[in-house]
Scaffold this motif. Structure first.
Motif, PDB file in Angstrom:
ATOM      1  N   ASN A 184       0.829  -1.208   0.000  1.00  0.00           N
ATOM      2  CA  ASN A 184       0.000   0.000   0.000  1.00  0.00           C
ATOM      3  C   ASN A 184       0.862   1.256   0.000  1.00  0.00           C
ATOM      4  O   ASN A 184       0.629   2.189   0.747  1.00  0.00           O
ATOM      5  N   ASP A 185       1.830   1.298  -0.868  1.00  0.00           N
ATOM      6  CA  ASP A 185       2.785   2.395  -0.925  1.00  0.00           C
ATOM      7  C   ASP A 185       2.521   3.240  -2.161  1.00  0.00           C
ATOM      8  O   ASP A 185       2.189   2.719  -3.223  1.00  0.00           O
ATOM      9  N   SER A 186       2.698   4.537  -2.051  1.00  0.00           N
ATOM     10  CA  SER A 186       2.470   5.453  -3.158  1.00  0.00           C
ATOM     11  C   SER A 186       3.744   5.748  -3.936  1.00  0.00           C
ATOM     12  O   SER A 186       3.724   6.574  -4.833  1.00  0.00           O
ATOM     13  N   SER A 187       4.826   5.087  -3.630  1.00  0.00           N
ATOM     14  CA  SER A 187       6.106   5.443  -4.243  1.00  0.00           C
ATOM     15  C   SER A 187       6.151   5.310  -5.760  1.00  0.00           C
ATOM     16  O   SER A 187       6.792   6.148  -6.400  1.00  0.00           O
ATOM     17  N   PRO A 188       5.509   4.342  -6.421  1.00  0.00           N
ATOM     18  CA  PRO A 188       5.582   4.329  -7.888  1.00  0.00           C
ATOM     19  C   PRO A 188       4.986   5.590  -8.513  1.00  0.00           C
ATOM     20  O   PRO A 188       5.526   6.131  -9.462  1.00  0.00           O
ATOM     21  N   LEU A 189       3.882   6.052  -7.961  1.00  0.00           N
ATOM     22  CA  LEU A 189       3.262   7.257  -8.482  1.00  0.00           C
ATOM     23  C   LEU A 189       4.119   8.478  -8.169  1.00  0.00           C
ATOM     24  O   LEU A 189       4.276   9.373  -9.002  1.00  0.00           O
ATOM     25  N   ARG A 190       4.697   8.515  -6.997  1.00  0.00           N
ATOM     26  CA  ARG A 190       5.565   9.638  -6.623  1.00  0.00           C
ATOM     27  C   ARG A 190       6.828   9.651  -7.483  1.00  0.00           C
ATOM     28  O   ARG A 190       7.318  10.710  -7.874  1.00  0.00           O
ATOM     29  N   ALA A 191       7.366   8.473  -7.792  1.00  0.00           N
ATOM     30  CA  ALA A 191       8.532   8.393  -8.678  1.00  0.00           C
ATOM     31  C   ALA A 191       8.177   8.907 -10.065  1.00  0.00           C
ATOM     32  O   ALA A 191       8.953   9.648 -10.686  1.00  0.00           O
ATOM     33  N   ALA A 192       7.005   8.549 -10.553  1.00  0.00           N
ATOM     34  CA  ALA A 192       6.560   9.039 -11.858  1.00  0.00           C
ATOM     35  C   ALA A 192       6.381  10.553 -11.833  1.00  0.00           C
ATOM     36  O   ALA A 192       6.729  11.243 -12.794  1.00  0.00           O
ATOM     37  N   ALA A 193       5.853  11.077 -10.737  1.00  0.00           N
ATOM     38  CA  ALA A 193       5.678  12.526 -10.602  1.00  0.00           C
ATOM     39  C   ALA A 193       7.027  13.228 -10.617  1.00  0.00           C
ATOM     40  O   ALA A 193       7.181  14.284 -11.233  1.00  0.00           O
ATOM     41  N   ALA A 194       8.021  12.645  -9.948  1.00  0.00           N
ATOM     42  CA  ALA A 194       9.361  13.238  -9.956  1.00  0.00           C
ATOM     43  C   ALA A 194       9.889  13.337 -11.374  1.00  0.00           C
ATOM     44  O   ALA A 194      10.425  14.373 -11.784  1.00  0.00           O
ATOM     45  N   LYS A 195       9.722  12.292 -12.133  1.00  0.00           N
ATOM     46  CA  LYS A 195      10.177  12.272 -13.524  1.00  0.00           C
ATOM     47  C   LYS A 195       9.494  13.374 -14.329  1.00  0.00           C
ATOM     48  O   LYS A 195      10.124  14.055 -15.134  1.00  0.00           O
ATOM     49  N   LYS A 196       8.207  13.553 -14.108  1.00  0.00           N
ATOM     50  CA  LYS A 196       7.463  14.583 -14.829  1.00  0.00           C
ATOM     51  C   LYS A 196       7.949  15.994 -14.485  1.00  0.00           C
ATOM     52  O   LYS A 196       7.876  16.898 -15.301  1.00  0.00           O
ATOM     53  N   LEU A 197       8.453  16.170 -13.259  1.00  0.00           N
ATOM     54  CA  LEU A 197       8.903  17.496 -12.837  1.00  0.00           C
ATOM     55  C   LEU A 197      10.273  17.872 -13.401  1.00  0.00           C
ATOM     56  O   LEU A 197      10.748  18.984 -13.178  1.00  0.00           O
ATOM     57  N   ALA A 198      10.896  16.996 -14.128  1.00  0.00           N
ATOM     58  CA  ALA A 198      12.216  17.277 -14.697  1.00  0.00           C
ATOM     59  C   ALA A 198      12.214  18.543 -15.547  1.00  0.00           C
ATOM     60  O   ALA A 198      13.172  19.314 -15.527  1.00  0.00           O
ATOM     61  N   GLN A 199      11.151  18.773 -16.271  1.00  0.00           N
ATOM     62  CA  GLN A 199      11.085  19.934 -17.171  1.00  0.00           C
ATOM     63  C   GLN A 199      10.260  21.090 -16.613  1.00  0.00           C
ATOM     64  O   GLN A 199      10.045  22.081 -17.305  1.00  0.00           O
ATOM     65  N   ASP A 200       9.816  20.975 -15.374  1.00  0.00           N
ATOM     66  CA  ASP A 200       9.024  22.042 -14.758  1.00  0.00           C
ATOM     67  C   ASP A 200       9.914  23.272 -14.563  1.00  0.00           C
ATOM     68  O   ASP A 200      10.941  23.203 -13.893  1.00  0.00           O
ATOM     69  N   PRO A 201       9.544  24.411 -15.129  1.00  0.00           N
ATOM     70  CA  PRO A 201      10.394  25.601 -15.028  1.00  0.00           C
ATOM     71  C   PRO A 201      10.380  26.291 -13.667  1.00  0.00           C
ATOM     72  O   PRO A 201      11.220  27.158 -13.403  1.00  0.00           O
ATOM     73  N   ASN A 232      12.054   6.000   0.067  1.00  0.00           N
ATOM     74  CA  ASN A 232      11.884   4.968  -0.942  1.00  0.00           C
ATOM     75  C   ASN A 232      12.931   5.100  -2.044  1.00  0.00           C
ATOM     76  O   ASN A 232      13.120   6.179  -2.606  1.00  0.00           O
ATOM     77  N   LEU A 233      13.585   3.998  -2.381  1.00  0.00           N
ATOM     78  CA  LEU A 233      14.658   4.049  -3.364  1.00  0.00           C
ATOM     79  C   LEU A 233      14.171   4.412  -4.758  1.00  0.00           C
ATOM     80  O   LEU A 233      14.876   5.090  -5.508  1.00  0.00           O
ATOM     81  N   ALA A 234      12.976   3.998  -5.152  1.00  0.00           N
ATOM     82  CA  ALA A 234      12.459   4.343  -6.468  1.00  0.00           C
ATOM     83  C   ALA A 234      12.244   5.845  -6.597  1.00  0.00           C
ATOM     84  O   ALA A 234      12.541   6.435  -7.637  1.00  0.00           O
ATOM     85  N   VAL A 235      11.756   6.471  -5.546  1.00  0.00           N
ATOM     86  CA  VAL A 235      11.552   7.922  -5.548  1.00  0.00           C
ATOM     87  C   VAL A 235      12.904   8.623  -5.590  1.00  0.00           C
ATOM     88  O   VAL A 235      13.091   9.581  -6.343  1.00  0.00           O
ATOM     89  N   ARG A 236      13.865   8.139  -4.789  1.00  0.00           N
ATOM     90  CA  ARG A 236      15.207   8.750  -4.792  1.00  0.00           C
ATOM     91  C   ARG A 236      15.834   8.683  -6.179  1.00  0.00           C
ATOM     92  O   ARG A 236      16.350   9.678  -6.695  1.00  0.00           O
ATOM     93  N   ALA A 237      15.800   7.512  -6.791  1.00  0.00           N
ATOM     94  CA  ALA A 237      16.419   7.338  -8.107  1.00  0.00           C
ATOM     95  C   ALA A 237      15.713   8.178  -9.168  1.00  0.00           C
ATOM     96  O   ALA A 237      16.365   8.812 -10.005  1.00  0.00           O
ATOM     97  N   ALA A 238      14.393   8.205  -9.142  1.00  0.00           N
ATOM     98  CA  ALA A 238      13.644   8.998 -10.119  1.00  0.00           C
ATOM     99  C   ALA A 238      13.929  10.485  -9.941  1.00  0.00           C
ATOM    100  O   ALA A 238      14.066  11.220 -10.924  1.00  0.00           O
ATOM    101  N   ALA A 239      14.030  10.937  -8.698  1.00  0.00           N
ATOM    102  CA  ALA A 239      14.335  12.347  -8.441  1.00  0.00           C
ATOM    103  C   ALA A 239      15.722  12.702  -8.962  1.00  0.00           C
ATOM    104  O   ALA A 239      15.918  13.771  -9.565  1.00  0.00           O
ATOM    105  N   LEU A 240      16.691  11.817  -8.760  1.00  0.00           N
ATOM    106  CA  LEU A 240      18.033  12.071  -9.259  1.00  0.00           C
ATOM    107  C   LEU A 240      18.066  12.114 -10.784  1.00  0.00           C
ATOM    108  O   LEU A 240      18.735  12.966 -11.383  1.00  0.00           O
ATOM    109  N   GLU A 241      17.340  11.210 -11.407  1.00  0.00           N
ATOM    110  CA  GLU A 241      17.282  11.230 -12.874  1.00  0.00           C
ATOM    111  C   GLU A 241      16.638  12.529 -13.355  1.00  0.00           C
ATOM    112  O   GLU A 241      17.093  13.134 -14.328  1.00  0.00           O
ATOM    113  N   ALA A 242      15.587  12.970 -12.681  1.00  0.00           N
ATOM    114  CA  ALA A 242      14.920  14.215 -13.063  1.00  0.00           C
ATOM    115  C   ALA A 242      15.849  15.408 -12.878  1.00  0.00           C
ATOM    116  O   ALA A 242      15.861  16.327 -13.699  1.00  0.00           O
TER     117      ALA A 242
END
Length: 190
Positions: free
Chosen positions: A97-114, A130-140
């Motif tokens: 019951n974790d929201s991390s996949p959605l939060r990781a996807a949101a991080a990726k989407k914010l990569a181009q947010d000005p 969560n490691l998925a959120v950390r990794a997605a944030a770093l990629e973003a």
């Protein structure tokens, strides 16, 4: 479909009571190059609204419901996750019951947010539990191409998870390489 005439309807859909509709509308707005879609992803990642923007209270309550977020993450975010092997990781987190996949996807989407607050949200997410959120944030962060963030992500190089360490190293290499583009003083030397 790139139906730019639908932007008004999509912005109205951001007020829908069903979060999956809101996420689909936000994604569609971004595809139409309408930055209002970023506000929804910022809220998903941080759990906070941007100054007088964002989801209505009922939607935010749903997004704080871990089970509902896990379902949304499984249904909506899998396609947005930026790295291999997330399918199994997403399955494990959905069962918790974790929201991390959605939060990781949101991080990726914010990569181009000005907006500058997006960079701050990504920096905070780079130290998420969560490691998925950390990794997605770093990629973003790497995709943002903002070299000023480089000193702020160095702690991720010592993360206890390989995925995060390797993503951080790639991020550092990418951002460091931006300083050496042709035309910079370092590259211009004979």
């Amino acid at each position: 479909m790139h139906a730019e005439h639908a932007a008004g309807n999509l912005e109205e859909a951001l007020g829908d009571t069903e979060p999956s509709v809101v996420l689909a509308a936000a994604n569609s707005l971004l595809l139409l190059h309408d930055d209002v879609g970023y506000d929804t992803y910022y809220e998903v990642l941080t759990g906070e609204k941007r100054a007088n923007k964002g989801l209505i209270k009922e939607q935010l309550d749903t997004l704080k419901d871990k089970k509902k977020m896990a379902e949304l993450g499984f249904e909506q975010a899998i396609g947005f996750i930026p790295f291999a092997g997330i399918g199994y990781e997403a399955f494990k987190t959905v069962t918790k019951n974790d929201s991390s996949p959605l939060r990781a996807a949101a991080a990726k989407k914010l990569a181009q947010d000005p907006e500058p607050d997006a960079a701050e949200a990504l920096l905070k997410a780079a130290s998420d539990k969560n490691l998925a959120v950390r990794a997605a944030a770093l990629e973003a962060i790497a995709l943002r191409g903002d070299r000023s963030l480089l000193p702020k992500i160095s702690a991720a190089l010592d993360d206890d998870k390989d995925l995060v360490r390797f993503t951080a190293a790639a991020c550092v290499a990418h951002l460091s390489g931006l300083a050496e583009k042709p035309g910079s003083s370092k590259a211009a030397r004979p």
